[in-house]
Design a protein around this motif. Structure first.
Motif, PDB file in Angstrom:
ATOM      1  N   UNK A  66       0.834  -1.208   0.000  1.00 20.04           N
ATOM      2  CA  UNK A  66       0.000   0.000   0.000  1.00 20.04           C
ATOM      3  C   UNK A  66       0.866   1.254   0.000  1.00 20.04           C
ATOM      4  N   UNK A  67       1.947   1.246   0.768  1.00 22.26           N
ATOM      5  CA  UNK A  67       2.830   2.416   0.820  1.00 22.26           C
ATOM      6  C   UNK A  67       3.487   2.664  -0.533  1.00 22.26           C
ATOM      7  N   UNK A  68       3.879   1.601  -1.214  1.00 20.10           N
ATOM      8  CA  UNK A  68       4.501   1.726  -2.532  1.00 20.10           C
ATOM      9  C   UNK A  68       3.535   2.350  -3.527  1.00 20.10           C
ATOM     10  N   UNK A  69       2.260   1.971  -3.415  1.00 17.94           N
ATOM     11  CA  UNK A  69       1.252   2.446  -4.364  1.00 17.94           C
ATOM     12  C   UNK A  69       0.587   3.756  -3.930  1.00 17.94           C
ATOM     13  N   UNK A 111       9.798 -21.202  -3.577  1.00 15.08           N
ATOM     14  CA  UNK A 111       8.696 -21.959  -2.983  1.00 15.08           C
ATOM     15  C   UNK A 111       8.883 -23.426  -3.363  1.00 15.08           C
ATOM     16  N   UNK A 112       8.205 -24.375  -2.675  1.00 18.27           N
ATOM     17  CA  UNK A 112       8.446 -25.799  -2.920  1.00 18.27           C
ATOM     18  C   UNK A 112       8.330 -26.248  -4.370  1.00 18.27           C
ATOM     19  N   UNK A 113       7.411 -25.651  -5.140  1.00 20.18           N
ATOM     20  CA  UNK A 113       7.249 -26.060  -6.538  1.00 20.18           C
ATOM     21  C   UNK A 113       8.420 -25.604  -7.395  1.00 20.18           C
ATOM     22  N   UNK A 114       9.174 -24.614  -6.923  1.00 20.27           N
ATOM     23  CA  UNK A 114      10.328 -24.125  -7.649  1.00 20.27           C
ATOM     24  C   UNK A 114      10.019 -23.183  -8.799  1.00 20.27           C
ATOM     25  N   UNK A 115       8.747 -22.783  -8.951  1.00 20.91           N
ATOM     26  CA  UNK A 115       8.374 -21.975 -10.111  1.00 20.91           C
ATOM     27  C   UNK A 115       8.608 -20.474  -9.897  1.00 20.91           C
ATOM     28  N   UNK A 116       8.769 -20.053  -8.636  1.00 21.60           N
ATOM     29  CA  UNK A 116       9.007 -18.636  -8.370  1.00 21.60           C
ATOM     30  C   UNK A 116       9.659 -18.498  -7.004  1.00 21.60           C
ATOM     31  N   UNK A 117      10.184 -17.307  -6.729  1.00 23.32           N
ATOM     32  CA  UNK A 117      10.783 -17.081  -5.416  1.00 23.32           C
ATOM     33  C   UNK A 117       9.689 -16.900  -4.370  1.00 23.32           C
ATOM     34  N   UNK A 118      10.072 -17.153  -3.114  1.00 19.52           N
ATOM     35  CA  UNK A 118       9.102 -16.995  -2.033  1.00 19.52           C
ATOM     36  C   UNK A 118       8.700 -15.534  -1.880  1.00 19.52           C
ATOM     37  N   UNK A 119       9.645 -14.623  -2.111  1.00 19.73           N
ATOM     38  CA  UNK A 119       9.325 -13.190  -2.008  1.00 19.73           C
ATOM     39  C   UNK A 119       8.317 -12.795  -3.076  1.00 19.73           C
ATOM     40  N   UNK A 120       8.525 -13.242  -4.306  1.00 20.27           N
ATOM     41  CA  UNK A 120       7.585 -12.920  -5.386  1.00 20.27           C
ATOM     42  C   UNK A 120       6.206 -13.502  -5.063  1.00 20.27           C
ATOM     43  N   UNK A 121       6.182 -14.746  -4.589  1.00 23.10           N
ATOM     44  CA  UNK A 121       4.913 -15.398  -4.272  1.00 23.10           C
ATOM     45  C   UNK A 121       4.171 -14.647  -3.178  1.00 23.10           C
ATOM     46  N   UNK A 122       4.872 -14.231  -2.140  1.00 24.07           N
ATOM     47  CA  UNK A 122       4.212 -13.549  -1.027  1.00 24.07           C
ATOM     48  C   UNK A 122       3.807 -12.123  -1.399  1.00 24.07           C
ATOM     49  N   UNK A 123       4.572 -11.506  -2.285  1.00 21.52           N
ATOM     50  CA  UNK A 123       4.159 -10.198  -2.788  1.00 21.52           C
ATOM     51  C   UNK A 123       2.850 -10.317  -3.551  1.00 21.52           C
ATOM     52  N   UNK A 124       2.754 -11.323  -4.401  1.00 21.31           N
ATOM     53  CA  UNK A 124       1.544 -11.522  -5.199  1.00 21.31           C
ATOM     54  C   UNK A 124       0.344 -11.831  -4.309  1.00 21.31           C
ATOM     55  N   UNK A 125       0.566 -12.615  -3.245  1.00 23.50           N
ATOM     56  CA  UNK A 125      -0.545 -12.912  -2.336  1.00 23.50           C
ATOM     57  C   UNK A 125      -0.969 -11.670  -1.555  1.00 23.50           C
ATOM     58  N   UNK A 184       6.467  -3.704  -8.011  1.00 29.96           N
ATOM     59  CA  UNK A 184       6.053  -3.762  -6.607  1.00 29.96           C
ATOM     60  C   UNK A 184       6.947  -4.734  -5.860  1.00 29.96           C
ATOM     61  N   UNK A 185       7.213  -5.871  -6.485  1.00 26.56           N
ATOM     62  CA  UNK A 185       8.074  -6.893  -5.896  1.00 26.56           C
ATOM     63  C   UNK A 185       9.458  -6.334  -5.580  1.00 26.56           C
ATOM     64  N   UNK A 186      10.047  -5.605  -6.512  1.00 26.83           N
ATOM     65  CA  UNK A 186      11.377  -5.027  -6.309  1.00 26.83           C
ATOM     66  C   UNK A 186      11.374  -3.991  -5.190  1.00 26.83           C
ATOM     67  N   UNK A 187      10.315  -3.188  -5.135  1.00 26.80           N
ATOM     68  CA  UNK A 187      10.229  -2.153  -4.103  1.00 26.80           C
ATOM     69  C   UNK A 187      10.034  -2.755  -2.719  1.00 26.80           C
ATOM     70  N   UNK A 188       9.275  -3.829  -2.631  1.00 24.59           N
ATOM     71  CA  UNK A 188       9.041  -4.498  -1.347  1.00 24.59           C
ATOM     72  C   UNK A 188      10.357  -5.040  -0.792  1.00 24.59           C
ATOM     73  N   UNK A 189      11.168  -5.602  -1.670  1.00 25.88           N
ATOM     74  CA  UNK A 189      12.481  -6.125  -1.243  1.00 25.88           C
ATOM     75  C   UNK A 189      13.289  -5.022  -0.563  1.00 25.88           C
ATOM     76  N   UNK A 190      13.258  -3.818  -1.134  1.00 25.76           N
ATOM     77  CA  UNK A 190      13.999  -2.688  -0.568  1.00 25.76           C
ATOM     78  C   UNK A 190      13.423  -2.265   0.780  1.00 25.76           C
ATOM     79  N   UNK A 191      12.084  -2.157   0.861  1.00 26.37           N
ATOM     80  CA  UNK A 191      11.445  -1.708   2.097  1.00 26.37           C
ATOM     81  C   UNK A 191      11.693  -2.683   3.241  1.00 26.37           C
TER      82      UNK A 191
END
Length: 309
Positions: free
Chosen positions: A14-17, A47-61, A28-35
């Protein structure tokens, strides 16, 4: 250190946006990493499936939860901006926004209720289902709840994607869906998109059986908002009459009013089926239309019969 829980990403998003700019989810994902000051090892964790990073997955959620509460709105696929509600909420939001904090928004409660697959649990228990650590659940119940939540979020994303496409694409989509449901057959003319001058308000026709002894006529309404009313269903019945048909399926990305549903139910001798946006998304997921599998988990138990001596 471990990657923070996904709900700890919500306030940073929310702060980023908050500058009201439209941003791609990758930005958004890149900015969250910085914050959050995440280390490189945390950024690289998958993540266990290996299809994306945990940070990207949690940002999307986090974005998904905020969008379900209508604090963030999607302008185009993967493009997001804060809503007026989101700006107002950010001024009073807690330092850490948890899922239960979003239950003040009816739209988020509706989302959580859609993820409740246990019919024995009253819908009012959305508060419990929104908690990140629902300790009252068994592992199997937690897995079922997580699966339902994934599908609810996927269904919402599917609808938004469909709404962003052209009406012609949507008309073709419903023909493809009917074929996926087992109507028609392998013949090239099993399903046809009409949607042109002279079709008398019918967008598609599909054979009910492989011999083509009976046809089902289709109506597609790709509405971004509003409700399909009795007037639209009456017009569809008129189109069926013009085609000399008695069976029709009306599919919309929106919803149907109570009057529309009642009219369709009693429109004898016509047989009408109404499919709203929620049902459309569910059918697309169930029949692998517009979605792709990213992971599969097998749950096993002890085979008691094997151990009989």
């Amino acid at each position: 250190m471990a990657v923070p829980e996904f709900y700890k990403f919500m306030r940073p998003v929310l702060e980023i946006l908050s500058d009201r700019q439209t941003r791609h989810v990758r930005d958004i994902h890149a900015a969250v990493i910085s914050i959050l000051g995440l280390t490189q090892s945390e950024q690289d964790e998958l993540i266990p499936s290996g299809v994306k990073t945990r940070v990207r997955d949690r940002t999307e959620w986090a974005v998904t939860y905020l969008r379900q509460a209508q604090l963030v709105e999607r302008t185009k696929p993967a493009l997001n901006r804060i809503s007026e509600r989101g700006l107002a909420y950010l001024k009073r939001a807690p330092a850490i926004i948890r899922p239960e904090n979003l239950l003040e928004f009816p739209e988020f409660v509706d989302f959580k209720n859609r993820t409740n697959t246990d019919s024995s649990v009253p819908k009012a228990s959305a508060v419990a289902s929104a908690l990140p650590n629902a300790e009252q659940r068994t592992p199997e119940e937690s897995m079922n709840s997580a699966f339902a939540e994934l599908n609810a979020a996927l269904g919402q994303q599917l609808l938004e994607q469909v709404k962003s496409m052209s009406p012609a694409f949507f008309e073709q989509l419903i023909v493809h869906l009917m074929l996926k449901l087992g109507y028609g057959g392998p013949a090239g003319d099993a399903g046809t998109k009409l949607g042109k001058s002279g079709d008398e308000g019918v967008d598609g026709v599909i054979k009910q059986d492989k011999l083509g002894l009976d046809n089902i006529y289709l109506q597609a309404k790709r509405w971004t908002d509003g409700t399909i009313g009795r007037k639209e269903i009456q017009a569809f019945v008129g189109a069926l009459t013009g085609q000399g048909a008695s069976k029709g399926v009306f599919i919309t990305t929106s919803s149907f009013s109570r009057d529309a549903i009642e009219f369709a139910r009693h429109a004898h001798p016509f047989k009408l089926s109404l499919v709203d946006g929620s049902q459309l998304a569910t059918l697309m997921i169930e029949h692998d239309l517009g979605v792709t599998e990213v992971a599969k988990y097998e749950v096993k138990r002890v085979d008691s019969d094997y151990f009989i001596e």
